[in-house]
Design an enzyme around this catalytic site. Structure first.
Site, PDB file in Angstrom:
ATOM      1  N   CYS A  70       0.895  -1.160   0.000  1.00  0.00           N
ATOM      2  CA  CYS A  70       0.000   0.000   0.000  1.00  0.00           C
ATOM      3  C   CYS A  70       0.929   1.204   0.000  1.00  0.00           C
ATOM      4  O   CYS A  70       2.143   1.048  -0.203  1.00  0.00           O
ATOM      5  CB  CYS A  70      -0.977  -0.020   1.178  1.00  0.00           C
ATOM      6  SG  CYS A  70      -0.231   0.100   2.814  1.00  0.00           S
ATOM      7  N   HIS A 103      14.586 -13.958  11.224  1.00  0.00           N
ATOM      8  CA  HIS A 103      14.257 -13.926  12.651  1.00  0.00           C
ATOM      9  C   HIS A 103      12.768 -14.082  12.938  1.00  0.00           C
ATOM     10  O   HIS A 103      12.401 -14.659  13.955  1.00  0.00           O
ATOM     11  CB  HIS A 103      14.736 -12.612  13.276  1.00  0.00           C
ATOM     12  CG  HIS A 103      16.228 -12.514  13.359  1.00  0.00           C
ATOM     13  ND1 HIS A 103      16.873 -11.487  14.011  1.00  0.00           N
ATOM     14  CD2 HIS A 103      17.210 -13.313  12.869  1.00  0.00           C
ATOM     15  CE1 HIS A 103      18.183 -11.658  13.930  1.00  0.00           C
ATOM     16  NE2 HIS A 103      18.409 -12.753  13.233  1.00  0.00           N
TER      17      HIS A 103
HETATM   18  C1  RB5 Z   1      -3.984   5.329   0.596  1.00  0.00           C
HETATM   19  O1  RB5 Z   1      -4.020   6.705   0.370  1.00  0.00           O
HETATM   20  C2  RB5 Z   1      -3.066   5.008   1.768  1.00  0.00           C
HETATM   21  O2  RB5 Z   1      -3.672   5.395   2.958  1.00  0.00           O
HETATM   22  C3  RB5 Z   1      -2.755   3.529   1.799  1.00  0.00           C
HETATM   23  O3  RB5 Z   1      -2.127   3.173   0.614  1.00  0.00           O
HETATM   24  C4  RB5 Z   1      -1.819   3.054   2.875  1.00  0.00           C
HETATM   25  O4  RB5 Z   1      -0.681   3.830   2.993  1.00  0.00           O
HETATM   26  C5  RB5 Z   1      -2.450   2.764   4.190  1.00  0.00           C
HETATM   27  O5  RB5 Z   1      -1.798   2.312   5.138  1.00  0.00           O
END
Ligand code: RB5
Length: 149
Positions: A70, A103
């Site tokens: 993400c 680990h």
């Molecule tokens: C999306 O904008 C962002 O919040 C997501 O990709 C991530 O970083 C969340 O933890």
């Protein structure tokens, strides 16, 4: 060394989409079999919608290892770690990727798609895939992760 005949699921939200596409392209060229579990465009999505299916598949031992992304790597990691057989480690360099496998016996690697050079990310994933769990004293510690007080 990682057995390249094994499939590796990969999923991301929009924050990790472009890095995911790059990883699929470059790691496929190196002989790895990536299974793309989405997202499939830059459109804004909710990261749990794409991380849960991958984490469940690793949890159910459909796959040995997985890669999630993400923007920060945090939301993806938090989601994956809701599954009792999942140990998702966040890594932003090769040493972190190595340590979370050696680990912590990590079986999912979480990457911050907005904070890493794309070529560095390819190297980080290769280190993760090809590093072995050290066992020994780390076995005891890993077993304690799932103990609740
Ligand atoms: C999306 O904008 C962002 O919040 C997501 O990709 C991530 O970083 C969340 O933890």
């Amino acid at each position: 060394m990682f057995d390249k005949s094994k499939e590796i699921p990969i999923s991301a939200d929009h924050g990790g989409y472009e890095m995911k596409q790059y990883l699929i392209e470059k790691l496929s060229e190196r002989g790895y079999k990536l299974i793309d579990m989405g997202t499939f465009s830059k459109e804004s999505v909710d990261y749990p919608d794409f991380i849960h299916p991958l984490a469940k598949a690793v949890n159910d031992q459909e796959y040995e290892l997985g890669i999630i992304l993400c923007g920060s790597g945090n939301g993806a990691q938090m989601t994956a770690n809701k599954y009792s057989n999942v140990r998702a480690g966040l890594a932003w360099d090769k040493k972190q990727a190595e340590l979370t496998k050696q680990h912590n016996k990590a079986n999912i690697l979480s990457l911050p798609g907005r904070f890493l050079d794309f070529n560095d990310a390819v190297e980080i994933v290769e280190v993760f895939l090809n590093t072995e769990f050290e066992g020994g004293r780390h076995n005891r510690r890993v077993e304690k992760i799932s103990q609740k007080s």
